[in-house]
Write an enzyme that holds these catalytic residues in place. Structure first.
Site, PDB file in Angstrom:
ATOM      1  N   THR A  12     -41.397 -33.937 -16.469  1.00  0.00           N
ATOM      2  CA  THR A  12     -41.520 -35.381 -16.636  1.00  0.00           C
ATOM      3  C   THR A  12     -41.840 -35.720 -18.088  1.00  0.00           C
ATOM      4  O   THR A  12     -42.436 -34.936 -18.813  1.00  0.00           O
ATOM      5  CB  THR A  12     -42.612 -35.957 -15.720  1.00  0.00           C
ATOM      6  OG1 THR A  12     -43.878 -35.392 -16.060  1.00  0.00           O
ATOM      7  CG2 THR A  12     -42.297 -35.669 -14.262  1.00  0.00           C
ATOM      8  N   GLY A  13     -41.404 -36.911 -18.494  1.00  0.00           N
ATOM      9  CA  GLY A  13     -41.671 -37.367 -19.861  1.00  0.00           C
ATOM     10  C   GLY A  13     -41.042 -36.484 -20.915  1.00  0.00           C
ATOM     11  O   GLY A  13     -41.647 -36.207 -21.953  1.00  0.00           O
ATOM     12  N   THR A  15     -38.217 -36.856 -22.858  1.00  0.00           N
ATOM     13  CA  THR A  15     -37.175 -37.418 -23.712  1.00  0.00           C
ATOM     14  C   THR A  15     -37.430 -37.173 -25.197  1.00  0.00           C
ATOM     15  O   THR A  15     -36.579 -37.480 -26.032  1.00  0.00           O
ATOM     16  CB  THR A  15     -37.036 -38.934 -23.483  1.00  0.00           C
ATOM     17  OG1 THR A  15     -38.303 -39.567 -23.686  1.00  0.00           O
ATOM     18  CG2 THR A  15     -36.545 -39.212 -22.068  1.00  0.00           C
ATOM     19  N   SER A  16     -38.583 -36.628 -25.530  1.00  0.00           N
ATOM     20  CA  SER A  16     -38.884 -36.358 -26.935  1.00  0.00           C
ATOM     21  C   SER A  16     -40.018 -35.341 -27.028  1.00  0.00           C
ATOM     22  O   SER A  16     -40.621 -34.962 -26.014  1.00  0.00           O
ATOM     23  CB  SER A  16     -39.302 -37.649 -27.667  1.00  0.00           C
ATOM     24  OG  SER A  16     -40.496 -38.164 -27.104  1.00  0.00           O
ATOM     25  N   GLY A  17     -40.277 -34.902 -28.244  1.00  0.00           N
ATOM     26  CA  GLY A  17     -41.452 -34.099 -28.514  1.00  0.00           C
ATOM     27  C   GLY A  17     -41.501 -32.758 -27.815  1.00  0.00           C
ATOM     28  O   GLY A  17     -40.493 -32.085 -27.617  1.00  0.00           O
ATOM     29  N   SER A 138     -54.762 -31.672 -23.424  1.00  0.00           N
ATOM     30  CA  SER A 138     -54.896 -31.922 -24.855  1.00  0.00           C
ATOM     31  C   SER A 138     -56.235 -31.362 -25.303  1.00  0.00           C
ATOM     32  O   SER A 138     -57.174 -31.262 -24.506  1.00  0.00           O
ATOM     33  CB  SER A 138     -54.848 -33.429 -25.140  1.00  0.00           C
ATOM     34  OG  SER A 138     -55.235 -33.704 -26.474  1.00  0.00           O
ATOM     35  N   TYR A 151     -58.431 -42.026 -23.622  1.00  0.00           N
ATOM     36  CA  TYR A 151     -57.440 -40.949 -23.618  1.00  0.00           C
ATOM     37  C   TYR A 151     -58.116 -39.602 -23.373  1.00  0.00           C
ATOM     38  O   TYR A 151     -57.648 -38.799 -22.550  1.00  0.00           O
ATOM     39  CB  TYR A 151     -56.692 -40.937 -24.947  1.00  0.00           C
ATOM     40  CG  TYR A 151     -55.702 -39.802 -25.086  1.00  0.00           C
ATOM     41  CD1 TYR A 151     -54.465 -39.857 -24.438  1.00  0.00           C
ATOM     42  CD2 TYR A 151     -55.997 -38.677 -25.848  1.00  0.00           C
ATOM     43  CE1 TYR A 151     -53.548 -38.825 -24.559  1.00  0.00           C
ATOM     44  CE2 TYR A 151     -55.082 -37.640 -25.975  1.00  0.00           C
ATOM     45  CZ  TYR A 151     -53.865 -37.716 -25.324  1.00  0.00           C
ATOM     46  OH  TYR A 151     -52.963 -36.688 -25.440  1.00  0.00           O
TER      47      TYR A 151
END
Length: 244
Positions: A12-13, A15-17, A138, A151
């Site tokens: 998931t997620g 599309t970049s990075g 993270s 966050y």
């Protein structure tokens, strides 16, 4: 033999990075990959970059109907999943406690925590016994960072979920792990001044930002049989930044 030969992965997620780099590596190592993104144009671009053995499904991980549609597509096309990489996440920076709003809290926790919980839950009927679940954490999950309290808390929650789900899913032999990047050279830092980047670099024992491909290699390790006896960990790929 390739490390993920004939495996099916959902990321998931992606599309970049870091997640996009992982998707590329998973395909190179023999997997068929489903990726998601919120914006169709970015999703189409990512699918084109990956090139083959990939399906893009537009989805917001904080939206449960989108998640249902994602896994229905996976079920219809492939029938099952070997690897789930719940990587979708968002964050706002430089927001001290005095400026935190309910909207900021809801937006962050809907994607980073709620989205992760229900991505895993809805994937379980398709996930093979002995499969691998990877979640994006993270270094913020264990560090106090000014202006990033919401966050940081969301990523601490992700780490806690991995511990619990390792026990919840032990009867199925499903391994649940967290991959926690440190500062990495991605588009996130395009708007950051060189002065700030230089200052951040002084806090990293290895003296540099990480590379997306280094994060992807760590994800490949957790996805593959190379990590067959690894469960419930938080793997820091951070140049040592969170370790002192």
């Amino acid at each position: 033999m390739k490390k993920l030969e004939n495996k099916v992965a959902v990321i998931t997620g992606a599309t970049s990075g870091l997640a996009l780099e992982a998707a590329k590596l998973f395909v190179a190592e023999g997997a068929y990959v489903f990726i998601t993104g919120r914006r169709q144009s970015q999703l189409d671009k990512a699918v084109k970059e990956i090139g083959h053995n990939v399906t893009g499904v537009q989805a917001d991980s904080g939206n449960l109907e989108d998640l249902d549609r994602l896994f229905e597509a996976v079920k219809k096309e492939k029938g099952n999943i070997d690897i789930l990489y719940a990587s979708a996440g968002i964050g706002d920076f430089n927001v001290p406690i005095e400026d935190v709003t309910e909207d900021l809290y809801t937006k962050t926790f809907d994607v980073n925590v709620k989205g992760t919980i229900f991505t895993v839950q809805k994937a379980l009927p398709l996930l093979k016994d002995g499969g691998s679940i990877i979640m994006t954490g993270s270094i913020a999950g264990i560090k106090g960072i000014a202006g990033m309290g919401v966050y940081c808390a969301s990523k601490a929650a992700v780490r806690s979920l991995a511990r619990t789900w390792t026990l919840d899913l032990k009867s199925r032999g499903i391994r649940v792990n967290v991959l926690s990047p440190g500062h990495t050279d991605t588009a996130v830092f395009d708007v950051v001044s060189q002065e700030v980047i230089d200052q951040i670099t002084t806090t990293i024992p290895l003296g540099r930002f990480g590379k997306p491909e280094e994060m992807a290699k760590a994800a490949l390790f957790l996805a593959s049989d190379d990590s067959s006896y690894v469960a419930g960990i938080d793997m820091y790929i951070d140049g040592g930044a969170a370790q002192y």
